[in-house]
Design a protein around this motif. Structure first.
Motif, mmCIF file in Angstrom:
data_model
loop_
_atom_site.group_PDB
_atom_site.id
_atom_site.type_symbol
_atom_site.label_atom_id
_atom_site.label_comp_id
_atom_site.label_asym_id
_atom_site.label_seq_id
_atom_site.Cartn_x
_atom_site.Cartn_y
_atom_site.Cartn_z
ATOM 1 N N ALA A 277 -42.531 74.170 -57.828
ATOM 2 C CA ALA A 277 -43.758 74.976 -57.952
ATOM 3 C C ALA A 277 -43.675 76.233 -57.104
ATOM 4 C CB ALA A 277 -44.973 74.139 -57.552
ATOM 5 N N LEU A 278 -43.141 76.115 -55.891
ATOM 6 C CA LEU A 278 -42.972 77.292 -55.038
ATOM 7 C C LEU A 278 -42.026 78.301 -55.685
ATOM 8 C CD1 LEU A 278 -42.695 75.560 -51.544
ATOM 9 C CD2 LEU A 278 -44.504 77.132 -52.266
ATOM 10 N N LYS A 279 -40.964 77.793 -56.302
ATOM 11 C CA LYS A 279 -40.020 78.692 -56.990
ATOM 12 C C LYS A 279 -40.697 79.391 -58.168
ATOM 13 C CE LYS A 279 -35.958 80.391 -58.198
ATOM 14 N NZ LYS A 279 -36.267 80.931 -59.544
ATOM 15 N N THR A 280 -41.537 78.665 -58.892
ATOM 16 C CA THR A 280 -42.265 79.268 -60.012
ATOM 17 C C THR A 280 -43.213 80.354 -59.522
ATOM 18 O OG1 THR A 280 -42.117 77.287 -61.401
ATOM 19 C CG2 THR A 280 -43.927 78.811 -61.859
ATOM 20 N N VAL A 281 -43.924 80.088 -58.424
ATOM 21 C CA VAL A 281 -44.822 81.098 -57.854
ATOM 22 C C VAL A 281 -44.035 82.349 -57.467
ATOM 23 C CG1 VAL A 281 -46.259 81.643 -55.850
ATOM 24 C CG2 VAL A 281 -46.587 79.492 -57.075
ATOM 25 N N ALA A 282 -42.873 82.158 -56.855
ATOM 26 C CA ALA A 282 -42.042 83.306 -56.475
ATOM 27 C C ALA A 282 -41.613 84.094 -57.712
ATOM 28 C CB ALA A 282 -40.817 82.830 -55.697
ATOM 29 N N ASP A 283 -41.294 83.395 -58.800
ATOM 30 C CA ASP A 283 -40.901 84.077 -60.037
ATOM 31 C C ASP A 283 -42.065 84.866 -60.628
ATOM 32 O OD1 ASP A 283 -38.351 83.043 -59.814
ATOM 33 O OD2 ASP A 283 -38.701 81.382 -61.210
ATOM 34 N N ILE A 284 -43.258 84.293 -60.586
ATOM 35 C CA ILE A 284 -44.433 84.993 -61.105
ATOM 36 C C ILE A 284 -44.719 86.238 -60.274
ATOM 37 C CG2 ILE A 284 -46.919 84.845 -61.513
ATOM 38 C CD1 ILE A 284 -46.499 81.818 -61.953
ATOM 39 N N GLU A 285 -44.651 86.092 -58.960
ATOM 40 C CA GLU A 285 -44.912 87.241 -58.080
ATOM 41 C C GLU A 285 -43.868 88.334 -58.294
ATOM 42 O OE1 GLU A 285 -47.160 84.835 -54.445
ATOM 43 O OE2 GLU A 285 -45.059 85.446 -54.227
ATOM 44 N N ALA A 286 -42.615 87.943 -58.553
ATOM 45 C CA ALA A 286 -41.580 88.935 -58.843
ATOM 46 C C ALA A 286 -41.868 89.641 -60.162
ATOM 47 C CB ALA A 286 -40.210 88.265 -58.884
ATOM 48 N N ALA A 287 -42.358 88.891 -61.155
ATOM 49 C CA ALA A 287 -42.700 89.500 -62.439
ATOM 50 C C ALA A 287 -43.849 90.481 -62.295
ATOM 51 C CB ALA A 287 -43.057 88.411 -63.455
#
Length: 310
Positions: A277-287
């Motif tokens: 979930a933390l990795k997904t949040v980081a991916d969303i923030e990068a997007a």
């Protein structure tokens, strides 16, 4: 993809490829909420009008031959579409500059699309992917008055979803994982303002002891990078983790993951649920950062206004 230079610069406007042929279908796949699967073949004339409007918007001052080069649409058709857009008030002929330009009316097209919708739209395909990988339901929520409004939920595609009515729930700020995640990572001023406004289960304002206890919980959440729902509140058979979703350094949304307590051991929770979930949040923030950098003219207040969580 065909592209052509714009007037007075090196930037290029790409022509959107034609949508593939498809058969009409009445229902989208269960749980699919992205915009890539229309039910009917597109209306070609409408697609071309939007191409022309997009080209005029990008060119600032658009000449017919340049719009033709960018879109590939025949010049006589370009003229008719420009005249149609003029009749509707979205385009004006600028005789001083020798071309066409958009009018203020194009802003009306974005009146129903605020930053919250944009952030949720950006985040939800990532949440769908996360649920498909870990199987647990993911929620996206935003602050709404004295609670969190859940805007999106992947429970429809989760084999382990504990309820299908989550979109009707409004998690509070002091017991829910979403609310705690938001309070833990929002600004100190907002956090204190919301804490001062909290009431307990008896309907009374929080006592000094309750405020101190909550501040301790929120401080621990900031250290961990996530918040956990109060285990003494229902539903007792599940545990929920809340994570902040930030844009431009501010919390715009909160994300949640709910799991059955009996289905996953405590020592497995971090590697199997929280870490992905933390990795997904980081991916969303990068997007979101990429989108903002791709749109430097977007106002800061418009660039950031959304909040997911559960």
């Amino acid at each position: 993809m065909k592209a052509a230079p714009t007037i007075g610069g090196d930037s290029r406007v790409a022509r959107v490829p034609a949508a593939p042929k498809m058969r009409c279908r009445t229902n989208s796949r269960r749980g699919l909420t992205d915009l890539s699967g229309p039910s009917y073949p597109p209306v070609e004339a409408a697609c071309r009008v939007l191409e022309v409007l997009r080209a005029v918007n990008d060119l600032r001052i658009a000449k017919i031959n340049v719009v033709h080069e960018i879109t590939g649409i025949p010049k006589p058709t370009v003229v008719r579409m420009l005249e149609t857009l003029m009749a509707q008030g979205y385009v004006a002929r600028d005789n001083m500059c020798g071309g066409y330009r958009v009018t203020h009316k194009v802003q009306d097209l974005a009146s129903g699309y605020d930053g919250v919708n944009r952030v949720i739209e950006t985040a939800r395909p990532f949440c769908i992917d996360l649920t498909r990988r870990i199987n647990w339901p993911i929620g996206l929520g935003v602050p709404d008055g004295d609670a969190v409004a859940i805007k999106f939920w992947t429970g429809t595609i989760s084999p382990w979803a504990h309820t299908n009515t989550v979109l009707g729930l409004r998690p509070d700020f002091h017991n829910s994982a979403m609310g705690r995640a938001y309070l833990a990572f929002c600004s100190r001023e907002e956090r204190e303002r919301r804490i001062e406004a909290l009431v307990n289960e008896s309907g009374e304002p929080f006592t000094p002891q309750e405020k101190t206890s909550l501040r301790t919980i929120l401080a621990r959440a900031r250290m961990d990078g996530f918040a956990i729902r109060n285990p003494r509140t229902p539903p007792y058979r599940t545990s929920t983790i809340g994570l902040p979703l930030r844009e431009n350094g501010e919390v715009r949304a909160v994300i949640s993951v709910s799991v059955y307590r009996t289905a996953i051991r405590p020592h497995e929770l971090y590697p199997k649920v929280i870490e992905p979930a933390l990795k997904t949040v980081a991916d969303i923030e990068a997007a979101l950062a990429f989108i903002n950098n791709s749109n430097p003219s977007l106002p800061n207040e418009t660039r950031a206004e959304m909040e997911p969580g559960f």
